[in-house]
Design a protein around this motif. Structure first.
Motif, mmCIF file in Angstrom:
data_model
loop_
_atom_site.group_PDB
_atom_site.id
_atom_site.type_symbol
_atom_site.label_atom_id
_atom_site.label_comp_id
_atom_site.label_asym_id
_atom_site.label_seq_id
_atom_site.Cartn_x
_atom_site.Cartn_y
_atom_site.Cartn_z
ATOM 1 N N LEU A 80 91.403 27.646 27.843
ATOM 2 C CA LEU A 80 92.735 27.566 27.229
ATOM 3 C C LEU A 80 92.706 28.084 25.796
ATOM 4 C CD1 LEU A 80 94.054 24.157 28.585
ATOM 5 C CD2 LEU A 80 94.782 26.457 29.253
ATOM 6 N N GLN A 81 91.643 27.783 25.058
ATOM 7 C CA GLN A 81 91.507 28.314 23.705
ATOM 8 C C GLN A 81 91.394 29.833 23.729
ATOM 9 O OE1 GLN A 81 88.139 26.168 22.155
ATOM 10 N NE2 GLN A 81 89.380 24.396 21.579
ATOM 11 N N LEU A 82 90.657 30.366 24.696
ATOM 12 C CA LEU A 82 90.562 31.816 24.842
ATOM 13 C C LEU A 82 91.910 32.422 25.213
ATOM 14 C CD1 LEU A 82 87.086 32.108 26.573
ATOM 15 C CD2 LEU A 82 87.748 33.246 24.449
ATOM 16 N N ALA A 83 92.695 31.722 26.023
ATOM 17 C CA ALA A 83 94.027 32.217 26.377
ATOM 18 C C ALA A 83 94.926 32.284 25.150
ATOM 19 C CB ALA A 83 94.656 31.326 27.453
ATOM 20 N N VAL A 84 94.851 31.285 24.302
ATOM 21 C CA VAL A 84 95.680 31.270 23.086
ATOM 22 C C VAL A 84 95.308 32.425 22.169
ATOM 23 C CG1 VAL A 84 96.176 29.984 20.974
ATOM 24 C CG2 VAL A 84 96.196 28.809 23.177
ATOM 25 N N VAL A 85 94.020 32.645 21.971
ATOM 26 C CA VAL A 85 93.607 33.732 21.085
ATOM 27 C C VAL A 85 93.857 35.089 21.741
ATOM 28 C CG1 VAL A 85 91.158 33.954 21.687
ATOM 29 C CG2 VAL A 85 91.899 34.383 19.368
ATOM 30 N N ALA A 86 93.869 35.161 23.063
ATOM 31 C CA ALA A 86 94.155 36.419 23.745
ATOM 32 C C ALA A 86 95.605 36.838 23.557
ATOM 33 C CB ALA A 86 93.824 36.307 25.234
ATOM 34 N N ILE A 87 96.477 35.896 23.278
ATOM 35 C CA ILE A 87 97.882 36.222 23.041
ATOM 36 C C ILE A 87 98.055 36.922 21.703
ATOM 37 C CG2 ILE A 87 100.147 35.200 22.575
ATOM 38 C CD1 ILE A 87 99.466 33.114 24.717
ATOM 39 N N ALA A 88 97.358 36.453 20.663
ATOM 40 C CA ALA A 88 97.521 37.009 19.317
ATOM 41 C C ALA A 88 96.191 36.919 18.562
ATOM 42 C CB ALA A 88 98.621 36.263 18.571
ATOM 43 N N PRO A 89 95.289 37.912 18.725
ATOM 44 C CA PRO A 89 93.954 37.810 18.127
ATOM 45 C C PRO A 89 93.850 38.270 16.673
ATOM 46 C CG PRO A 89 94.074 39.756 19.475
ATOM 47 C CD PRO A 89 95.389 39.041 19.634
ATOM 48 N N ILE A 90 94.788 39.047 16.205
ATOM 49 C CA ILE A 90 94.698 39.587 14.846
ATOM 50 C C ILE A 90 94.950 38.464 13.838
ATOM 51 C CG2 ILE A 90 95.610 41.299 13.227
ATOM 52 C CD1 ILE A 90 94.143 42.492 15.632
ATOM 53 N N GLY A 91 94.105 38.389 12.846
ATOM 54 C CA GLY A 91 94.231 37.344 11.830
ATOM 55 C C GLY A 91 93.513 36.059 12.177
ATOM 56 N N ARG A 92 92.757 36.072 13.265
ATOM 57 C CA ARG A 92 91.994 34.892 13.687
ATOM 58 C C ARG A 92 90.508 35.147 13.485
ATOM 59 N NH1 ARG A 92 95.108 31.345 17.139
ATOM 60 N NH2 ARG A 92 97.236 31.867 16.580
ATOM 61 N N THR A 93 89.757 34.090 13.295
ATOM 62 C CA THR A 93 88.313 34.194 13.188
ATOM 63 C C THR A 93 87.659 32.997 13.859
ATOM 64 O OG1 THR A 93 86.497 34.693 11.675
ATOM 65 C CG2 THR A 93 88.091 33.042 10.940
ATOM 66 N N VAL A 94 86.397 33.132 14.164
ATOM 67 C CA VAL A 94 85.634 32.077 14.833
ATOM 68 C C VAL A 94 84.737 31.424 13.784
ATOM 69 C CG1 VAL A 94 83.955 31.561 16.632
ATOM 70 C CG2 VAL A 94 85.675 33.324 17.003
ATOM 71 N N VAL A 95 84.775 30.102 13.719
ATOM 72 C CA VAL A 95 83.935 29.365 12.778
ATOM 73 C C VAL A 95 83.160 28.290 13.528
ATOM 74 C CG1 VAL A 95 85.438 29.761 10.786
ATOM 75 C CG2 VAL A 95 85.791 27.737 12.191
ATOM 76 N N ASP A 96 82.031 27.904 12.958
ATOM 77 C CA ASP A 96 81.251 26.804 13.527
ATOM 78 C C ASP A 96 81.944 25.487 13.232
ATOM 79 O OD1 ASP A 96 79.225 28.378 14.584
ATOM 80 O OD2 ASP A 96 78.111 28.392 12.701
ATOM 81 N N ARG A 97 82.008 24.641 14.227
ATOM 82 C CA ARG A 97 82.578 23.308 14.052
ATOM 83 C C ARG A 97 81.530 22.430 13.396
ATOM 84 N NH1 ARG A 97 84.891 20.861 19.262
ATOM 85 N NH2 ARG A 97 86.567 22.296 18.844
ATOM 86 N N ARG A 98 81.920 21.654 12.451
ATOM 87 C CA ARG A 98 80.986 20.805 11.734
ATOM 88 C C ARG A 98 80.616 19.584 12.532
ATOM 89 N NH1 ARG A 98 82.144 23.881 7.724
ATOM 90 N NH2 ARG A 98 83.714 23.828 6.225
#
Length: 133
Positions: free
Chosen positions: A115-133
């Motif tokens: 589901l997270q991949l689906a959300v980012v697949a809709i609008a990927p520009i301006g997004r980045t991947v970070v490590d969760r603390r």
């Protein structure tokens, strides 16, 4: 330890294929001049698609505290073009995978990542991947 186990299971049961498809899509986009802004986004998403547990996708302006080209009006236009030209069916494929995974209790964490991949697949520009603390 749980994150490592979930990442290994994810990688074996579909993460490898998903990540490779995101890498391939980014490579195809990089071949064209017009697709270059999308190639970087696809490659960032590929890293998430290979090993998603322990990571999250966030907007760059939230992360940095300031707006940039990808998070401003130009990023919005690029995201609309992405959605119209192909993002919707990539998101749909991740939604279908999430629905299949959510049928079992064991598959629920994997469905959440799809589901997270689906959300980012809709609008990927301006997004980045970070490590969760």
């Amino acid at each position: 330890m749980i994150r490592l186990l979930l990442n290994i299971l994810w990688f074996i049961f579909g993460g490898f294929i998903s990540g490779c498809l995101w890498l391939l899509g980014g490579a195809l986009l990089a071949i064209t001049i017009v697709g270059l802004p999308y190639a970087g986004a696809a490659w960032r998403i590929a890293g998430f698609a290979f090993w998603p547990f322990g990571k999250e996708i966030v907007s760059r302006d939230v992360l940095t505290g300031r707006e940039d080209l990808g998070t401003g009006p130009l990023g919005c236009v690029l995201n609309v073009l992405w959605f119209l030209l192909g993002g919707w069916y990539i998101a749909l494929s991740h939604l279908i995978a999430a629905a299949a995974e959510a049928v079992t209790i064991i598959g629920i964490p994997f469905a959440i990542k799809d589901l997270q991949l689906a959300v980012v697949a809709i609008a990927p520009i301006g997004r980045t991947v970070v490590d969760r603390r």
